[in-house]
Design an enzyme around this catalytic site. Structure first.
Site, PDB file in Angstrom:
ATOM      1  CE  LYS A   1     -19.495  86.271 -28.693  1.00 25.02           C
ATOM      2  NZ  LYS A   1     -19.300  85.176 -27.708  1.00 25.02           N
TER       3      LYS A   1
ATOM      4  CG  ASP B   1     -34.009  93.751 -24.455  1.00 20.76           C
ATOM      5  OD1 ASP B   1     -34.832  94.155 -23.619  1.00 20.76           O
ATOM      6  OD2 ASP B   1     -34.287  92.903 -25.337  1.00 20.76           O
TER       7      ASP B   1
ATOM      8  CE1 TYR C   1     -32.668  96.019 -28.736  1.00 22.21           C
ATOM      9  CE2 TYR C   1     -34.772  97.166 -28.630  1.00 22.21           C
ATOM     10  CZ  TYR C   1     -33.942  96.156 -28.203  1.00 22.21           C
ATOM     11  OH  TYR C   1     -34.379  95.274 -27.250  1.00 22.21           O
TER      12      TYR C   1
ATOM     13  CG  ASP D   1     -36.109  90.761 -19.517  1.00 24.65           C
ATOM     14  OD1 ASP D   1     -36.233  91.984 -19.295  1.00 24.65           O
ATOM     15  OD2 ASP D   1     -36.978  90.072 -20.080  1.00 24.65           O
TER      16      ASP D   1
ATOM     17  CG  ASP E   1     -20.045  84.351 -24.344  1.00 23.05           C
ATOM     18  OD1 ASP E   1     -19.410  85.367 -23.970  1.00 23.05           O
ATOM     19  OD2 ASP E   1     -19.517  83.447 -25.019  1.00 23.05           O
TER      20      ASP E   1
END
Ligand code: IPM
Ligand code: MG
Length: 359
Positions: A194, A250, A138, A254, A226
């Site tokens: 990751k 983020d 970001y 959601d 994942d």
């Protein structure tokens, strides 16, 4: 309690108005609450040509806490990036040093059937996602758009985390897990990365493990992002506290919101090192339903509860607000996003009034 109120765009003003009703009710009950409103996002761009005007940042800095609605709208989609509403949000997070973003996904018994997952998978669910908020891809430099030799354009961003950035958010994660263990039994942290592909994540895993050794009471596990995305819908109750970087957080937050029935239910707290905070619903500005009085204000109202808990250390008031939300749900009152057969669909403002009444 000096609170800056930044309604923002889209449904922001409607939902924040309901949360402000709660604050007014608490004030008439004797809490010393002072509110001051300012622009952020597209509304600030329209009013002052900047998604985060100096006056807004200054007000936020001088306040104990910030209540924010949402930012963004179709009409701003073609602006240069620096002028886009989202930049206002990113800059205020960075400007206030709000590195720890708490996004609790809790399933209210009344809403078990509103979830898109089977009731037995989500009933009793209570997961805390801790998202690092001021680093990662970001904010990483360099970023931009460049021309390649063959004439085609290339967009690029940089994912990066320094050891100290990882360390401070990891500490917050372990401390939250220990506090929650008081309520739920065993203290568990799952760090999501990751590390099988990214150097940033390899460092993340190493530092989180190191910090974890200072918290022997907390069971630490690691998971690739994942797999975490898959596990969240396969068996979400295996998680207690999830700690992760900005972009993974983020996305996963959601996803987690839908476990609770609606993204309209998910509050958040973004804290600095001294528990000064910005409180906002996890959902966006939803321009498609703005101004229609149908948005769910509960995520924003529950964000006020988080504000009472974390910045003002008034657990009693936080629980009062949360209980009022539950009472309202128990009465069968629902906004359109969480309605079920046999329930009454009410608008944004009536939902606000109902929670005030329950309070
Ligand atoms: C969120 C939002 C923001 C983010 C956007 C609006 C910049 O999606 O708070 O999750 O990506 O952080
Ligand atoms: Mg998001």
């Amino acid at each position: 309690m000096k609170i800056a109120v930044l309604p923002g765009d889209g449904i922001g003003p409607e939902i924040v108005a309901q949360a402000v009703k709660i604050l007014h009710a608490l004030r008439s009950d004797g809490l010393k609450i002072e509110l001051e409103q300012a622009h952020i996002g597209g509304a600030a761009y329209d009013a002052a040509g900047d998604p985060l005007p100096d006056a807004t940042l200054k007000l936020a800095q001088q306040s104990d806490a910030v209540l924010l609605g949402a930012v963004g709208g179709y009409q701003y989609d073609t602006l240069p990036r620096a002028m886009r509403p989202e930049q206002g949000l990113l800059r205020i997070r960075k400007g206030l040093g709000l590195f720890a973003n708490l996004r609790p996904a809790m399933v209210y018994p009344e809403l078990v059937h509103a979830s898109s997952l089977k009731p037995e998978l989500v009933s009793g669910l209570d997961v805390m996602i801790l998202r690092e908020l001021t680093g990662d891809i970001y904010f990483g430099q360099p970023r931009g758009m460049r021309k390649l030799e063959n004439g085609e354009r290339q967009g690029f961003d940089t994912m990066l985390y320094s050891e100290s950035e990882i360390r401070r958010v990891a500490h917050v994660g372990f401390q939250i897990a220990m506090k929650r263990a008081g309520l739920n039994g065993m203290a568990k942290v799952c760090s999501v990365d990751k590390a099988n592909v990214l150097d940033t994540s390899m460092l993340w895993r190493e530092i989180v493990t190191e910090v974890g050794s200072e918290y022997p009471q907390v069971v630490l596990s690691h998971m690739y992002v994942d797999n975490a995305a898959m596990q969240l819908v396969r068996a979400p109750k295996q998680f207690d506290v999830i700690v992760t970087g900005n972009i993974f957080g983020d996305i996963l937050s959601d996803e987690a919101s839908m476990l609770t029935g609606s993204i309209g239910m998910l509050p958040s707290a973004s804290l600095d090192a001294n528990n000064k905070g910005l409180y906002e619903p996890c959902h966006g500005s939803a321009p498609d339903i703005a101004g229609k009085n149908i948005a769910n204000p509960l995520a924003t109202i529950l964000s006020v509860a988080m504000m009472m808990r974390y910045t003002f250390t008034r657990e009693d008031v936080a629980q009062r607000i949360e209980a009022a939300v539950r009472t309202t749900l128990q009465r069968g009152l629902r906004t359109a996003d969480i309605v079920e057969a046999g329930m009454k669909t009410i608008g944004t403002d009536m939902m606000g009034d109902a929670v005030v009444q329950a309070l």
